[in-house]
Design a protein around this motif. Structure first.
Motif, PDB file in Angstrom:
ATOM      1  N   GLY A   1      23.496   8.665   8.255  1.00  0.00           N
ATOM      2  CA  GLY A   1      22.299   7.941   7.848  1.00  0.00           C
ATOM      3  C   GLY A   1      22.401   6.499   8.284  1.00  0.00           C
ATOM      4  N   HIS A   2      21.304   5.767   8.180  1.00  0.00           N
ATOM      5  CA  HIS A   2      21.263   4.403   8.706  1.00  0.00           C
ATOM      6  C   HIS A   2      21.894   3.378   7.787  1.00  0.00           C
ATOM      7  N   HIS A   3      21.977   3.659   6.515  1.00  0.00           N
ATOM      8  CA  HIS A   3      22.638   2.685   5.636  1.00  0.00           C
ATOM      9  C   HIS A   3      24.124   2.669   5.939  1.00  0.00           C
ATOM     10  N   ASP A   4      24.707   1.455   6.004  1.00  0.00           N
ATOM     11  CA  ASP A   4      26.111   1.388   6.408  1.00  0.00           C
ATOM     12  C   ASP A   4      27.063   1.939   5.349  1.00  0.00           C
ATOM     13  N   ALA A   5      26.542   2.241   4.144  1.00  0.00           N
ATOM     14  CA  ALA A   5      27.364   2.881   3.118  1.00  0.00           C
ATOM     15  C   ALA A   5      26.948   4.322   2.877  1.00  0.00           C
ATOM     16  N   ALA A   6      26.062   4.857   3.717  1.00  0.00           N
ATOM     17  CA  ALA A   6      25.551   6.214   3.493  1.00  0.00           C
ATOM     18  C   ALA A   6      26.672   7.242   3.405  1.00  0.00           C
ATOM     19  N   TRP A   7      27.695   7.080   4.217  1.00  0.00           N
ATOM     20  CA  TRP A   7      28.775   8.076   4.264  1.00  0.00           C
ATOM     21  C   TRP A   7      29.501   8.199   2.926  1.00  0.00           C
ATOM     22  N   ARG A   8      29.410   7.192   2.080  1.00  0.00           N
ATOM     23  CA  ARG A   8      30.085   7.226   0.782  1.00  0.00           C
ATOM     24  C   ARG A   8      29.221   7.887  -0.296  1.00  0.00           C
ATOM     25  N   HIS A   9      27.955   8.093  -0.017  1.00  0.00           N
ATOM     26  CA  HIS A   9      27.037   8.629  -1.029  1.00  0.00           C
ATOM     27  C   HIS A   9      27.168  10.151  -1.109  1.00  0.00           C
ATOM     28  N   PRO A  10      27.101  10.719  -2.302  1.00  0.00           N
ATOM     29  CA  PRO A  10      27.294  12.179  -2.427  1.00  0.00           C
ATOM     30  C   PRO A  10      26.215  13.015  -1.758  1.00  0.00           C
ATOM     31  N   ARG A  11      25.081  12.431  -1.398  1.00  0.00           N
ATOM     32  CA  ARG A  11      24.017  13.200  -0.748  1.00  0.00           C
ATOM     33  C   ARG A  11      24.235  13.363   0.749  1.00  0.00           C
ATOM     34  N   THR A  12      25.299  12.777   1.298  1.00  0.00           N
ATOM     35  CA  THR A  12      25.497  12.837   2.746  1.00  0.00           C
ATOM     36  C   THR A  12      26.683  13.720   3.114  1.00  0.00           C
ATOM     37  N   GLN A  13      26.805  13.983   4.422  1.00  0.00           N
ATOM     38  CA  GLN A  13      27.825  14.913   4.927  1.00  0.00           C
ATOM     39  C   GLN A  13      28.565  14.276   6.109  1.00  0.00           C
ATOM     40  N   PRO A  14      29.325  13.199   5.868  1.00  0.00           N
ATOM     41  CA  PRO A  14      29.982  12.506   6.981  1.00  0.00           C
ATOM     42  C   PRO A  14      30.996  13.366   7.713  1.00  0.00           C
ATOM     43  N   GLU A  15      31.489  14.410   7.074  1.00  0.00           N
ATOM     44  CA  GLU A  15      32.450  15.293   7.729  1.00  0.00           C
ATOM     45  C   GLU A  15      31.801  16.107   8.853  1.00  0.00           C
ATOM     46  N   LYS A  16      30.476  16.053   8.960  1.00  0.00           N
ATOM     47  CA  LYS A  16      29.766  16.883   9.936  1.00  0.00           C
ATOM     48  C   LYS A  16      29.236  16.108  11.141  1.00  0.00           C
ATOM     49  N   ILE A  17      29.635  14.844  11.319  1.00  0.00           N
ATOM     50  CA  ILE A  17      28.999  14.066  12.385  1.00  0.00           C
ATOM     51  C   ILE A  17      29.433  14.487  13.782  1.00  0.00           C
ATOM     52  N   THR A  18      30.428  15.355  13.882  1.00  0.00           N
ATOM     53  CA  THR A  18      30.739  15.976  15.174  1.00  0.00           C
ATOM     54  C   THR A  18      30.582  17.491  15.078  1.00  0.00           C
ATOM     55  N   ASP A  19      29.679  17.931  14.211  1.00  0.00           N
ATOM     56  CA  ASP A  19      29.351  19.346  14.043  1.00  0.00           C
ATOM     57  C   ASP A  19      27.965  19.580  14.632  1.00  0.00           C
TER      58      ASP A  19
ATOM     59  N   PRO B   1      16.070   7.299   8.511  1.00  0.00           N
ATOM     60  CA  PRO B   1      16.468   7.705   7.162  1.00  0.00           C
ATOM     61  C   PRO B   1      17.758   6.998   6.735  1.00  0.00           C
ATOM     62  N   PRO B   2      17.761   6.332   5.590  1.00  0.00           N
ATOM     63  CA  PRO B   2      18.985   5.642   5.156  1.00  0.00           C
ATOM     64  C   PRO B   2      20.139   6.599   4.903  1.00  0.00           C
ATOM     65  N   HIS B   3      19.830   7.833   4.526  1.00  0.00           N
ATOM     66  CA  HIS B   3      20.866   8.849   4.323  1.00  0.00           C
ATOM     67  C   HIS B   3      20.380  10.164   4.925  1.00  0.00           C
ATOM     68  N   LEU B   4      21.320  10.926   5.443  1.00  0.00           N
ATOM     69  CA  LEU B   4      21.011  12.214   6.072  1.00  0.00           C
ATOM     70  C   LEU B   4      21.909  13.298   5.484  1.00  0.00           C
ATOM     71  N   PRO B   5      21.375  14.528   5.401  1.00  0.00           N
ATOM     72  CA  PRO B   5      20.079  15.006   5.905  1.00  0.00           C
ATOM     73  C   PRO B   5      18.901  14.766   4.963  1.00  0.00           C
ATOM     74  N   GLY B   6      19.192  14.425   3.674  1.00  0.00           N
ATOM     75  CA  GLY B   6      18.141  14.374   2.667  1.00  0.00           C
ATOM     76  C   GLY B   6      17.039  13.378   2.944  1.00  0.00           C
ATOM     77  N   GLY B   7      17.364  12.220   3.528  1.00  0.00           N
ATOM     78  CA  GLY B   7      16.336  11.216   3.780  1.00  0.00           C
ATOM     79  C   GLY B   7      15.284  11.694   4.761  1.00  0.00           C
ATOM     80  N   LEU B   8      15.699  12.472   5.762  1.00  0.00           N
ATOM     81  CA  LEU B   8      14.734  13.029   6.709  1.00  0.00           C
ATOM     82  C   LEU B   8      13.942  14.152   6.058  1.00  0.00           C
ATOM     83  N   GLU B   9      14.609  14.984   5.275  1.00  0.00           N
ATOM     84  CA  GLU B   9      13.911  16.062   4.574  1.00  0.00           C
ATOM     85  C   GLU B   9      12.861  15.504   3.613  1.00  0.00           C
ATOM     86  N   ASP B  10      13.202  14.439   2.888  1.00  0.00           N
ATOM     87  CA  ASP B  10      12.239  13.819   1.974  1.00  0.00           C
ATOM     88  C   ASP B  10      11.021  13.320   2.728  1.00  0.00           C
ATOM     89  N   PHE B  11      11.246  12.708   3.879  1.00  0.00           N
ATOM     90  CA  PHE B  11      10.118  12.181   4.652  1.00  0.00           C
ATOM     91  C   PHE B  11       9.237  13.322   5.165  1.00  0.00           C
TER      92      PHE B  11
END
Length: 451
Positions: free
Chosen positions: A19-37, A394-404
């Motif tokens: 996601g675009h927020h620089d702390a998005a990877w720390r938020h429970p709604r995101t999946q930083p482990e998947k950025i090379t998936d 979207p500040p956080h992904l995937p949820g921020g795009l889904e919300d939009f």
């Protein structure tokens, strides 16, 4: 074909790791482990297509941006990824960032022609000149090429690329099995380019693609960048903080088109917006604060130092910005330097407050609210001469795009501001832009050669 109906929004999904927020990877709604998936990005692309968005967009740099200790950085090379996304989508456009400073025209023209064929005409090129010394140092240079010279090189680079895309006429391939003739070689031309920066013989080794050229996008808002966009770009991604700023940029850029024989409809202006969406305004504000609270100050300070060309390390976070260099002395991203400096001065922000304001959009507009409020906000900018559409961040992904897609897009559709179905096949169709004529073929015809 170009659209002739009522003016409607163009919406692009800017996909960035967690996601675009620089702390998005720390938020429970995101999946930083998947950025090379690959499957993660395929899901995001399908979500954008489900929302009938014009395109998805991938930024890129040729160095590791920021400190990987504090953010989910790194990832796929964009053209490689978009080729894989083309296989699981049918309509959504595919825009990749490629630098003209650290690439060659032949390679770039070949890759985009390939992506356009693979995707059935959905390729777009975000043309950048690169902005950091770290990129230069990855290519054997101690310093970055001077700003004005980067744009001179970019102009010649694009001139060569378009000649290469035109080096095959649309009907060059005959497929005459009986006569043993695959292509009419009178319609496959050398380009014989020799200029200040490039010497390219041609022709391209990829036949002309479905769109002729990929959609040409540009993201610079400096004086050099705006002049380049007015001459060549068909869509512009820009960072604007306020409605008034966006209106001024929109008017300025559109006013430059006539000197290049272009109309206002031939260039779409798409400001970036990072929408923080909640079912209530309080919920959206709470999510915005959650993300701010997860920021790592060291990371934000380093990012800010890069934007402002000034080492801010060691300064008190609750103090003001120090004196800054003049814009003319900045050799990186001049427009972002100016935007951030003006933001801090206009609102009297401390370093800590500025880091928080930039966390979700790095200078792009951030708006927190309900789906209705977000839709109202987009409609206001669209109808008040500030935008032809938006680069959704979207500040956080995937949820921020889904919300939009699930909650804002239906409101825009109900208001008649956005398509309910795709009506064309190519990215140019989505943007209502024509397929470019083959200029080499036109020149040959005018000279009495094969048409």
């Amino acid at each position: 074909m170009p659209s002739t109906g009522p003016r409607t929004l163009h919406l692009n999904a800017f996909l960035l790791n967690a996601g675009h927020h620089d702390a998005a990877w720390r938020h429970p709604r995101t999946q930083p482990e998947k950025i090379t998936d690959l499957r993660y990005f395929q899901q995001l692309a399908r979500t954008a297509e489900r929302g009938r968005l014009d395109s998805v967009f991938l930024a890129d740099g040729l160095a590791l941006w920021g400190n990987a200790r504090y953010n989910a950085l790194g990832g796929f090379e964009p053209l490689t990824l978009l080729s894989a996304l083309a296989a699981v989508t049918e309509h959504v456009g595919l825009i990749a960032t490629v630098s003209t400073t650290f690439n060659e025209p032949f390679h770039t023209a070949r890759k985009f022609a390939s992506l356009d064929h693979i995707s059935g005409g959905r390729a777009g090129w975000n043309i950048v000149t690169s902005g950091t010394v770290n990129e230069a140092r990855n290519f054997g240079q101690d310093e970055h090429l001077e700003h004005r010279l980067r744009y001179e090189r970019a102009r010649e680079f694009l001139e060569v690329a378009t000649k290469l895309w035109d080096s095959w006429e649309d009907d060059a391939i005959l497929l005459d099995r009986e006569r043993g003739v695959y292509a009419d070689t009178a319609k496959v031309r050398e380009i014989g380019h020799r200029g200040e920066y490039f010497g390219v013989h041609g022709p391209l080794n990829v036949p002309r693609s479905p769109q002729g050229y990929p959609l040409l996008v540009q993201a610079g808002s400096s004086e050099d960048g705006k002049e380049f966009a007015a001459q060549y770009a068909e869509a512009v991604f820009t960072a604007q903080q306020t409605l008034a700023d966006a209106q001024a940029f929109y008017k300025d850029l559109k006013s430059r088109l006539a000197q290049y024989g272009r109309t206002e409809e031939q260039l779409l202006v798409l400001p970036g917006i990072a929408p923080v969406i909640g079912s209530t305004e309080a919920e959206a504000r709470a999510l915005e604060q959650e993300l701010t609270d997860l920021q790592v100050p060291e990371y934000g300070l380093a990012q800010l130092s890069g934007m402002l060309g000034t080492d801010l390390s060691g300064l008190p976070l609750d103090g003001p910005l120090p004196d800054l260099p003049e814009e003319r002395d900045i050799n990186g991203n001049k427009s972002r330097f100016t935007l951030v400096a003006q933001l801090a001065r206009r609102d009297g922000l401390t370093l800590r407050e500025l880091i928080a304001r930039l966390g979700a959009g790095r200078g792009h507009h951030v708006f927190a609210g309900t789906p209705e409020q977000v839709a109202d906000h987009l409609e206001e900018w669209f109808t008040q001469g500030a935008a032809d559409g938006f680069n959704i961040m979207p500040p956080h992904l995937p949820g921020g795009l889904e919300d939009f897609v699930d909650h804002v897009v239906p409101l825009l559709q109900q208001r008649g501001l956005f398509r309910t179905e795709y009506t064309g096949r190519t990215l140019r169709d989505h943007y209502g832009l024509p397929r470019p004529a083959n200029r080499l073929a036109t020149a040959a015809s005018a000279a009495g050669g094969p048409a």
